[in-house]
Design a protein around this motif. Structure first.
Motif, PDB file in Angstrom:
ATOM      1  N   PRO A   1      16.825  91.717  45.034  1.00  0.00           N
ATOM      2  CA  PRO A   1      16.356  90.811  44.023  1.00  0.00           C
ATOM      3  C   PRO A   1      16.034  91.247  42.636  1.00  0.00           C
ATOM      4  O   PRO A   1      15.337  92.327  42.738  1.00  0.00           O
ATOM      5  CB  PRO A   1      15.355  90.088  44.748  1.00  0.00           C
ATOM      6  CG  PRO A   1      15.519  90.215  46.172  1.00  0.00           C
ATOM      7  CD  PRO A   1      15.873  91.723  46.173  1.00  0.00           C
TER       8      PRO A   1
ATOM      9  N   VAL B   1      15.857  80.906  44.574  1.00  0.00           N
ATOM     10  CA  VAL B   1      17.247  81.136  45.331  1.00  0.00           C
ATOM     11  C   VAL B   1      17.441  79.916  46.096  1.00  0.00           C
ATOM     12  O   VAL B   1      16.413  79.737  47.109  1.00  0.00           O
ATOM     13  CB  VAL B   1      17.229  82.274  45.838  1.00  0.00           C
ATOM     14  CG1 VAL B   1      18.734  82.181  46.759  1.00  0.00           C
ATOM     15  CG2 VAL B   1      17.370  83.498  45.123  1.00  0.00           C
TER      16      VAL B   1
ATOM     17  N   THR C   1      14.064  87.144  39.023  1.00  0.00           N
ATOM     18  CA  THR C   1      14.424  86.152  39.560  1.00  0.00           C
ATOM     19  C   THR C   1      13.351  84.970  39.812  1.00  0.00           C
ATOM     20  O   THR C   1      12.237  85.356  39.924  1.00  0.00           O
ATOM     21  CB  THR C   1      14.679  86.524  41.037  1.00  0.00           C
ATOM     22  OG1 THR C   1      15.726  87.423  41.271  1.00  0.00           O
ATOM     23  CG2 THR C   1      14.973  85.463  42.119  1.00  0.00           C
TER      24      THR C   1
ATOM     25  N   TRP D   1      21.394  81.721  42.225  1.00  0.00           N
ATOM     26  CA  TRP D   1      20.315  82.147  41.733  1.00  0.00           C
ATOM     27  C   TRP D   1      19.854  81.677  40.379  1.00  0.00           C
ATOM     28  O   TRP D   1      20.594  81.388  39.719  1.00  0.00           O
ATOM     29  CB  TRP D   1      20.485  83.962  41.565  1.00  0.00           C
ATOM     30  CG  TRP D   1      19.756  84.787  40.880  1.00  0.00           C
ATOM     31  CD1 TRP D   1      18.485  85.479  41.558  1.00  0.00           C
ATOM     32  CD2 TRP D   1      19.727  85.101  39.606  1.00  0.00           C
ATOM     33  NE1 TRP D   1      17.852  86.162  40.370  1.00  0.00           N
ATOM     34  CE2 TRP D   1      18.705  85.828  39.324  1.00  0.00           C
ATOM     35  CE3 TRP D   1      20.647  84.754  38.553  1.00  0.00           C
ATOM     36  CZ2 TRP D   1      18.319  86.526  38.000  1.00  0.00           C
ATOM     37  CZ3 TRP D   1      20.423  85.335  37.454  1.00  0.00           C
ATOM     38  CH2 TRP D   1      19.137  86.116  37.089  1.00  0.00           C
TER      39      TRP D   1
ATOM     40  N   TRP E   1      23.433  90.369  45.930  1.00  0.00           N
ATOM     41  CA  TRP E   1      22.522  90.370  44.920  1.00  0.00           C
ATOM     42  C   TRP E   1      23.021  91.214  43.573  1.00  0.00           C
ATOM     43  O   TRP E   1      22.747  90.884  42.216  1.00  0.00           O
ATOM     44  CB  TRP E   1      21.323  91.165  45.190  1.00  0.00           C
ATOM     45  CG  TRP E   1      20.168  90.572  46.274  1.00  0.00           C
ATOM     46  CD1 TRP E   1      20.099  90.633  47.424  1.00  0.00           C
ATOM     47  CD2 TRP E   1      19.523  89.308  45.789  1.00  0.00           C
ATOM     48  NE1 TRP E   1      18.990  89.829  47.823  1.00  0.00           N
ATOM     49  CE2 TRP E   1      18.724  88.804  46.906  1.00  0.00           C
ATOM     50  CE3 TRP E   1      19.371  88.459  44.578  1.00  0.00           C
ATOM     51  CZ2 TRP E   1      17.856  87.914  47.036  1.00  0.00           C
ATOM     52  CZ3 TRP E   1      18.472  87.273  44.765  1.00  0.00           C
ATOM     53  CH2 TRP E   1      17.752  87.057  45.856  1.00  0.00           C
TER      54      TRP E   1
END
Length: 279
Positions: A45, A52, A49, A103, A149
């Motif tokens: 990640p 999600v 971030t 994301w 990712w």
């Protein structure tokens, strides 16, 4: 007054009993849901971030990528827990054209450019598969999504516009914007590189894109067409590519440094000049 109250009470009881007979208690309430796992295959990640989540989209590709339609949302996934995460979306009774894991970057809105992966119906498939929720089949299970990712772990951006001339083919299902270091020559090369935008709208005169990449040199920025007859990546129909300003008709070179944006990387498509496979 007492007699009137008794009559009203008896009438209410009879009405409630009649309504109770009309309701099929074996069917209500029905819980409509989509269940499965998100399986992360590669990468870690990014530090930026925010969240999600798994989305169930009724319309894909969206007519407006900035206002895509969804009717189901999983809520934040605990992606720190491991590489396999179960999800459960409460949905309505309809057809969902894309079940995807998205994301969200800190300080930014949700966008389909944050697509980490989507349900394809099987590991060998490369295109989104629909999920149909009906009264007879209220719960879709094992709707598993393979995610990556590395699709969002990028440090640069390439952006531009796509202009369309002519009439869109009736069997258009999807257009893909892809950015490669060089033009792929095999299905393996298509799959190895992951700078792909699946969210471009169809049936429009123009659209824009803004795709995350890693800093470097890219010699092939292209838009592909997907119709009903397309079964594999090597069958994709090339609609157009970014052309070299110095040598029109040839792919242009795009160099972008880490932390920067390469802008005005535009593509022009003329449907009248393209031969499409029969549906």
């Amino acid at each position: 007054m007492k007699r009137t109250n008794i009559v009203i009470g008896l009438f209410t009881i009879v009405l409630l009993l009649w309504l109770g007979c009309e309701i099929d208690h074996g069917l209500y309430p029905i819980r409509y849901a989509i269940k499965g796992k998100v399986i992360f295959l590669k990468g870690e990640p990014p530090a930026n971030t925010d969240r999600v989540e798994v989305f169930a989209l009724k319309e894909f590709p969206p007519k407006d990528p900035q206002n895509f339609l969804y009717l189901g949302q999983s809520g934040p996934l605990d992606y720190q827990r491991g590489n396999e995460i179960e999800y459960d979306i409460q949905v309505s009774r309809t057809t969902y054209q894309l079940i995807g894991v998205l994301w969200k970057e800190k300080g930014q809105d949700w966008s389909l450019t944050g697509l980490l992966g989507f349900y394809t119906g099987g590991f060998q498939s490369i295109f989104p598969d629909s999920v149909v929720i009906t009264k007879e089949h209220p719960v879709a299970e094992n709707v598993n999504i393979y995610a990556n990712w590395e699709a969002v772990s990028k440090d640069a951006t390439i952006s531009g516009n796509i202009y369309y001339a002519g009439t869109w083919p009736e069997d258009t299902q999807l257009v893909l914007l892809a950015i490669y270091p060089k033009k792929p020559a095999s299905e393996f090369q298509y799959l190895m590189f992951e700078n792909v935008d699946y969210g471009q709208p169809i049936g429009v005169e123009s659209s824009s894109y803004r795709l995350k990449v890693n800093g470097g040199i890219y010699n092939y920025v292209v838009i592909y067409w997907v119709g009903k007859s397309i079964q594999k990546l090597t069958d994709l129909v090339e609609l157009g590519f970014y052309e070299s300003p110095q040598n029109p008709g040839q792919p242009g070179r795009v160099e972008v440094r880490s932390g920067s944006i390469a802008e005005q990387i535009d593509i022009y498509v003329d449907f009248n000049k393209i031969q499409f496979p029969k549906p």
